[in-house]
Design an enzyme around this catalytic site. Structure first.
Site, PDB file in Angstrom:
ATOM      1  N   LYS A  41     -11.150   0.140  10.171  1.00 56.07           N
ATOM      2  CA  LYS A  41     -11.755  -0.689  11.362  1.00 56.07           C
ATOM      3  C   LYS A  41     -10.287  -1.200  12.137  1.00 56.07           C
ATOM      4  CE  LYS A  41     -15.040  -2.915   8.515  1.00 56.07           C
ATOM      5  NZ  LYS A  41     -15.505  -4.220   7.653  1.00 56.07           N
ATOM      6  N   TYR A  81     -24.863  -2.116  12.318  1.00 56.71           N
ATOM      7  CA  TYR A  81     -25.063  -3.112  11.584  1.00 56.71           C
ATOM      8  C   TYR A  81     -26.267  -3.792  11.990  1.00 56.71           C
ATOM      9  CZ  TYR A  81     -19.900  -3.060  10.834  1.00 56.71           C
ATOM     10  OH  TYR A  81     -18.784  -2.759  10.390  1.00 56.71           O
ATOM     11  N   ASN A 144     -11.057  -7.093   7.107  1.00 58.26           N
ATOM     12  CA  ASN A 144     -11.068  -6.351   5.800  1.00 58.26           C
ATOM     13  C   ASN A 144     -10.749  -4.789   6.014  1.00 58.26           C
ATOM     14  OD1 ASN A 144     -13.540  -5.527   6.519  1.00 58.26           O
ATOM     15  ND2 ASN A 144     -14.475  -6.893   5.187  1.00 58.26           N
ATOM     16  N   HIS A 147     -14.386  -0.036   6.205  1.00 59.41           N
ATOM     17  CA  HIS A 147     -15.850   0.011   5.664  1.00 59.41           C
ATOM     18  C   HIS A 147     -16.062   1.419   4.801  1.00 59.41           C
ATOM     19  CE1 HIS A 147     -20.055   0.398   6.064  1.00 59.41           C
ATOM     20  NE2 HIS A 147     -19.911   1.580   6.556  1.00 59.41           N
ATOM     21  N   GLU A 158     -25.482   6.351   8.271  1.00 59.76           N
ATOM     22  CA  GLU A 158     -24.384   6.127   8.979  1.00 59.76           C
ATOM     23  C   GLU A 158     -23.711   7.482   9.474  1.00 59.76           C
ATOM     24  OE1 GLU A 158     -23.444   2.093   6.872  1.00 59.76           O
ATOM     25  OE2 GLU A 158     -22.098   3.713   6.344  1.00 59.76           O
TER      26      GLU A 158
END
Length: 245
Positions: A41, A81, A144, A147, A158
């Protein structure tokens, strides 16, 4: 089961025919071509953690088949998402994911989806265990680092969102002999078939159509024992002393 044979590539252009009709697996091991999406990310890219993430997956034994650096747009992220659209944090999530470039990757290997989730760690960084990517590099759930797809079905969806099929590279990994070991059953039959030897000279040898299969990587061997099913009477794994940790 039906006696069909398929060809596999082993260490470059040395081929071997295995009397084992198990999906598309090059070494006859179910799930060896499972794929997952892993994305570093924006915070992970900004903090120069891309190399650390790649190193962990390579050292685990997985094969990289696709990678790109991109600035994700809102349309792509809305699809990615889509299950979170009604969550109160959704606008902040999209703002965060469009704040900088993302490195998207596709990794391939045995049980890669489940293993990747374990390597990444808990979504909440405060709960992520030391040794996981988030446990080592993240301190807050909103940043975080990485992914990873949470199921095989999600991974397929995805990957199709982030990559075109022609961006994924099919290639033969030369270290499969050290990661996935084929153990040949000692009994012989009249229908002996030449298969690849896992020894250093890679010379073909004769063995029966009954194959046992072992994963010599200690990280993968336990999963293989619970998932591989062979004909009755055939031992799929060698003594522990035969396996390399």
């Amino acid at each position: 089961a039906d006696g069909a044979q398929f060809s596999c590539l082993w260490m470059g252009d040395l081929g071997c025919n295995l009397p084992f009709s198990l999906s598309r697996c090059p070494l006859g091991i179910p799930g060896i071509q499972e794929r997952t999406l892993v994305a570093v990310k924006p915070d992970g890219v900004q903090r120069r953690l891309v190399g650390d993430v790649i190193k962990r997956f390579e050292r685990r034994g997985f094969k990289l088949v696709g990678m790109k650096l991109l600035q994700a747009n809102e349309g792509l992220l809305a699809e990615h998402y889509h299950e979170l659209r009604r969550k109160p944090f959704y606008p902040a999530l999209i703002h965060y994911m469009t704040s900088g470039p993302v490195v998207a990757m596709v990794w391939e290997g045995y049980n890669v989806v489940r293993t990747s989730r374990a390597m990444v760690g808990d979504t909440d960084s405060a709960e992520a265990k030391p040794g996981t990517i988030r446990g080592d590099f993240s301190i807050h759930v909103s940043r975080n680092v990485v992914h990873a797809s949470d199921s095989v079905e999600t991974a397929q969806r995805e990957i199709s969102l982030w990559f075109h099929s022609n961006e994924l590279v099919e290639w033969d990994c030369c270290d499969y002999s050290n990661t996935y070991h084929l153990l040949v059953n000692s009994k012989t039959t009249s229908s002996d078939t030449s298969i690849c030897d896992s020894s250093s000279d890679l010379s073909p040898r004769k063995a029966s159509s009954g194959l046992g299969i072992s994963l010599t990587s200690s990280a993968m061997k336990t999963e293989a024992k619970s998932s591989l099913k062979l004909p009755a009477g055939e031992a799929p794994f060698p003594p522990e002393s035969c396996c390399h940790d």
